[in-house]
Design an enzyme around this catalytic site. Structure first.
Site, PDB file in Angstrom:
ATOM      1  N   GLY A  65       0.854  -0.986   0.061  1.00  0.00           N
ATOM      2  CA  GLY A  65       0.046  -0.083  -0.110  1.00  0.00           C
ATOM      3  C   GLY A  65       0.882   1.255  -0.129  1.00  0.00           C
ATOM      4  O   GLY A  65       1.780   1.270   0.847  1.00  0.00           O
TER       5      GLY A  65
ATOM      6  N   GLY B  93      -8.403  -5.834   3.460  1.00  0.00           N
ATOM      7  CA  GLY B  93      -9.433  -6.557   2.909  1.00  0.00           C
ATOM      8  C   GLY B  93     -10.615  -5.458   2.510  1.00  0.00           C
ATOM      9  O   GLY B  93     -10.248  -4.546   2.214  1.00  0.00           O
TER      10      GLY B  93
ATOM     11  N   TYR C 108       0.960 -11.792  -7.360  1.00  0.00           N
ATOM     12  CA  TYR C 108       1.653 -10.525  -7.675  1.00  0.00           C
ATOM     13  C   TYR C 108       1.704  -9.573  -6.353  1.00  0.00           C
ATOM     14  O   TYR C 108       2.874  -9.035  -6.044  1.00  0.00           O
ATOM     15  CB  TYR C 108       0.803  -9.426  -8.456  1.00  0.00           C
ATOM     16  CG  TYR C 108       0.932  -8.099  -8.394  1.00  0.00           C
ATOM     17  CD1 TYR C 108       2.093  -7.419  -8.745  1.00  0.00           C
ATOM     18  CD2 TYR C 108      -0.095  -7.148  -7.621  1.00  0.00           C
ATOM     19  CE1 TYR C 108       2.178  -6.130  -8.630  1.00  0.00           C
ATOM     20  CE2 TYR C 108       0.344  -5.881  -7.563  1.00  0.00           C
ATOM     21  CZ  TYR C 108       1.437  -5.340  -7.995  1.00  0.00           C
ATOM     22  OH  TYR C 108       1.623  -3.971  -7.850  1.00  0.00           O
TER      23      TYR C 108
HETATM   24  O1  LIG Z   1      -1.731  -4.944 -16.569  1.00  0.00           O
HETATM   25  P1  LIG Z   1      -1.532  -4.030 -15.515  1.00  0.00           P
HETATM   26  O2  LIG Z   1      -2.740  -3.066 -15.197  1.00  0.00           O
HETATM   27  O3  LIG Z   1      -0.406  -2.950 -15.983  1.00  0.00           O
HETATM   28  O4  LIG Z   1      -1.088  -4.478 -14.379  1.00  0.00           O
HETATM   29  C1  LIG Z   1      -0.101  -5.619 -14.189  1.00  0.00           C
HETATM   30  C2  LIG Z   1       1.273  -5.069 -13.811  1.00  0.00           C
HETATM   31  O5  LIG Z   1       1.294  -4.256 -12.708  1.00  0.00           O
HETATM   32  C3  LIG Z   1       2.196  -5.117 -11.808  1.00  0.00           C
HETATM   33  O6  LIG Z   1       3.413  -4.441 -11.799  1.00  0.00           O
HETATM   34  P2  LIG Z   1       3.832  -3.277 -10.811  1.00  0.00           P
HETATM   35  O7  LIG Z   1       4.699  -2.194 -11.550  1.00  0.00           O
HETATM   36  O8  LIG Z   1       2.706  -2.842  -9.987  1.00  0.00           O
HETATM   37  O9  LIG Z   1       4.837  -4.142  -9.539  1.00  0.00           O
HETATM   38  P3  LIG Z   1       6.007  -4.819  -9.618  1.00  0.00           P
HETATM   39  O10 LIG Z   1       7.220  -3.759  -9.816  1.00  0.00           O
HETATM   40  O11 LIG Z   1       6.074  -5.674  -8.473  1.00  0.00           O
HETATM   41  O12 LIG Z   1       5.853  -5.602 -10.868  1.00  0.00           O
HETATM   42  C4  LIG Z   1       2.522  -6.341 -12.351  1.00  0.00           C
HETATM   43  O13 LIG Z   1       3.710  -6.974 -11.813  1.00  0.00           O
HETATM   44  C5  LIG Z   1       2.225  -6.277 -13.727  1.00  0.00           C
HETATM   45  O14 LIG Z   1       3.317  -6.043 -14.421  1.00  0.00           O
HETATM   46  N1  LIG Z   2      -6.584  -2.992   0.093  1.00  0.00           N
HETATM   47  C1  LIG Z   2      -6.950  -2.979   1.451  1.00  0.00           C
HETATM   48  O1  LIG Z   2      -6.974  -3.816   2.167  1.00  0.00           O
HETATM   49  C2  LIG Z   2      -8.017  -1.870   1.665  1.00  0.00           C
HETATM   50  C3  LIG Z   2      -8.594  -1.921   3.080  1.00  0.00           C
HETATM   51  C4  LIG Z   2      -9.864  -0.790   3.172  1.00  0.00           C
HETATM   52  N2  LIG Z   2     -10.793  -1.552   2.498  1.00  0.00           N
HETATM   53  C5  LIG Z   2      -9.520   0.326   2.605  1.00  0.00           C
HETATM   54  O2  LIG Z   2      -9.929   0.837   1.468  1.00  0.00           O
HETATM   55  O3  LIG Z   2      -9.116   1.085   3.066  1.00  0.00           O
HETATM   56 MG   LIG Z   3       5.175  -5.657 -12.775  1.00  0.00          MG
END
Ligand SMILES: O=P(O)(O)OC[C@H]1O[C@H](OP(=O)(O)OP(=O)(O)O)[C@H](O)[C@@H]1O
Ligand SMILES: NC(=O)CC[C@H](N)C(=O)O
Ligand SMILES: [Mg+2]
Length: 506
Positions: free
Chosen positions: A28, A103, A260
């Protein structure tokens, strides 16, 4: 998929909580908060942005006490821009309770109405987590029956009450002022929660966290995962209590944690995230081989970061060279969990840059862990072509994401999912690839289960539309689609947005 952490220690906890949140930052990036407890007083600091931006030395100094909880937010309910929705939340009655939640609840509107009409409780934000806190507070109030001293029995009765009323995914850390730290997990165990202990000269200390990596890095030994439906209570003196609080439980963790969300060096519900990703790569290689594509491929290139373990195994099994064709800017956060499509798109370009030498005149197989909105894959394929690749194949270690997630991952609308209503060929055309190869769902499940066959079923709802809690109606999905269209979560000003030159993003 927010991060939660709770610690009961024998010395001040502010630094350990801060360090723990930093280790869990990948869960987050929108807001962070800490609450510490000192006798009957809570000390709280929270705000928008990354952990390192939210806490200054003076804030840390005020966070006194030997017990505390923390949260990093990736919003799935309410709005990304609202600092009021950052966590932990606090309610003063009964006793004083503070709570952090990972969650998403699927009956929060109904609960909000019940809380107001029947329990006379006011929920001030649109956050489902504030609803959850108020249900817990009401149940503690009922269970204590006006008694000024709480007992573990009363608290576990209250958790049982929460399980009866609340539907959806929730892993929770909470503190009751003057009493202790409470942690519990929904009866399906959808989101992760693990407990560890450290034996110090001053006595035993406990940590509860979303992922084992927080325990490892801060010197805590893993005890076990919190069981689905279980409540764990550590009082201020360090006495440990645990009880199953749900009548009926199942163990159906979210499979996307392994694909992921989680860090590869974490072990969740007995499954090494790293091993599971390597297995995904092996199954994916079989599929590529079966499609007769192997001989056309010159080189395998991962999309950093999350796909690396899978891509390594694809290369090893296909006996093709593995090359780092994209270099990642380590100062840009994860793009998928950023709010707003414009910000995500711009970030991919700033985050990844192609090494032309690995692409020129080659047929490349790019491997990613998943394709969700297609933001990353579209940009990446384009970069590969600009760098002189002859053919660009794109493989995903997960199946097509076609259904909204309602359990704590921000993919609420079908329309934004690139595989929704498209064949594999159409997805390939949409991202500009010569072909797209997706993992089969059975293969993904087998890859993860191989690491812990005791888990018979996972929540795979974003891949198969089968929602594990069984109470997600088409009407509910239509409602959240309407209320959480992507544009709504775009207004927010944190330092890394400003770094990207996105002073206004809507
Ligand atoms: O199809 P999309 O909507 O683009 O989402 C998928 C992508 O997003 C995430 O990467 P991210 O950059 O969030 O994190 P990472 O560096 O852990 O791979 C995931 O690993 C894919 O590469
Ligand atoms: N991704 C989460 O776990 C989100 C927790 C909560 N539902 C929020 O929106 O803050
Ligand atoms: Mg990625």
């Amino acid at each position: 998929m927010c991060a939660i952490i709770g610690v009961v220690a024998r010395s001040p906890v502010n630094q350990i909580l801060y360090d723990g949140l930093t280790v869990l930052q990948h869960r987050g990036q929108d807001a962070a908060g800490l609450v510490t407890a000192e006798g009957h007083s809570f000390h709280m600091h929270k705000g928008g942005g990354l952990v390192r931006d939210v806490f200054r030395t003076r804030d840390m100094r005020n966070l006194v006490g030997h017990m505390g909880i923390g949260h990093c937010r990736y919003p799935t309910a309410g709005s990304a821009s609202s600092i009021a929705e950052s966590q932990p939340f606090y309610v003063n009655s009964p006793f004083g309770i503070t709570l952090g939640h990972n969650g998403n609840l699927v009956n929060s509107d109904q609960l909000r109405r019940e809380l107001f009409a029947e329990d006379r409780r006011h929920v001030n934000t649109n956050s489902d987590s504030e609803v959850l806190l108020n249900v817990l507070a009401h149940e503690i109030s009922d269970a204590s029956q006006g008694n000024p001293r709480l007992t573990p029995d009363m608290i576990f009765t209250a958790v049982a009450g929460v399980h009866r009323r609340v539907k959806g995914a929730y892993a929770v850390v909470a503190m009751v002022a003057g009493y202790g730290l409470l942690a519990f997990r929904d009866p399906f165990g959808i989101r992760p929660l693990i407990i560890g202990r450290a034996d110090t000269e001053k006595g035993v200390e406990f940590m509860v966290a979303s992922e084992s990596v927080a325990l490892d890095t801060l010197g805590f030994k893993v005890m076990r995962d919190v069981a689905p439906g279980e409540g764990v209570l550590i009082d201020e003196s360090g006495n440990f209590h645990a009880r199953q609080c749900a009548g009926k439980t199942a163990h159906n963790p979210c499979i996307f944690e392994y694909v992921y969300l989680a860090r590869p060096d974490s072990v969740i519900d007995g499954i090494s995230v790293y091993e599971s990703r390597r297995n995904m790569g092996k199954f994916l290689a079989d599929k590529i081989q079966g499609m007769g594509l192997r001989d056309e491929i010159d080189v395998i290139i991962p999309i950093p970061d999350s796909s690396r373990p899978s891509a390594l195994e694809v290369a090893a099994k296909l006996k093709k060279p593995y090359r780092e064709g994209f270099i990642k800017n380590r100062y840009i956060g994860r793009t998928f969990i950023m709010p707003g499509q414009e910000m995500r798109r711009k970030s991919v370009r700033q985050k990844l840059n192609a090494m032309a030498v690995e692409f020129k005149d080659k047929n490349v197989l790019l491997v990613d862990d998943s394709i969700v909105r297609g933001t990353t894959s579209r940009e990446i394929v384009n970069m590969a072509r600009e760098s002189g690749a002859r053919k660009v194949f794109f493989a995903s270690a997960a199946p097509p994401v076609r259904y909204p997630n309602v359990y704590g991952i921000d993919m609420p609308t079908r329309a934004e999912l690139i595989a929704n209503g498209r064949t594999h060929e159409e997805v390939a055309a949409a991202i500009g690839a010569d072909a797209v190869i997706y993992q089969e769902l059975d293969a993904l499940i087998a890859a993860v289960r191989e690491c812990n066959p005791a888990i018979e079923r996972f929540d795979c709802s974003c891949f198969d539309g089968d929602y594990i809690t069984g109470d997600v109606s088409p009407a509910y999905l239509a409602e959240i689609e309407a209320s959480r269209a992507d544009g709504e979560s775009q207004t927010r000003l944190s330092s890394y947005q400003l770094d990207l030159g996105l002073s206004t993003v809507d």
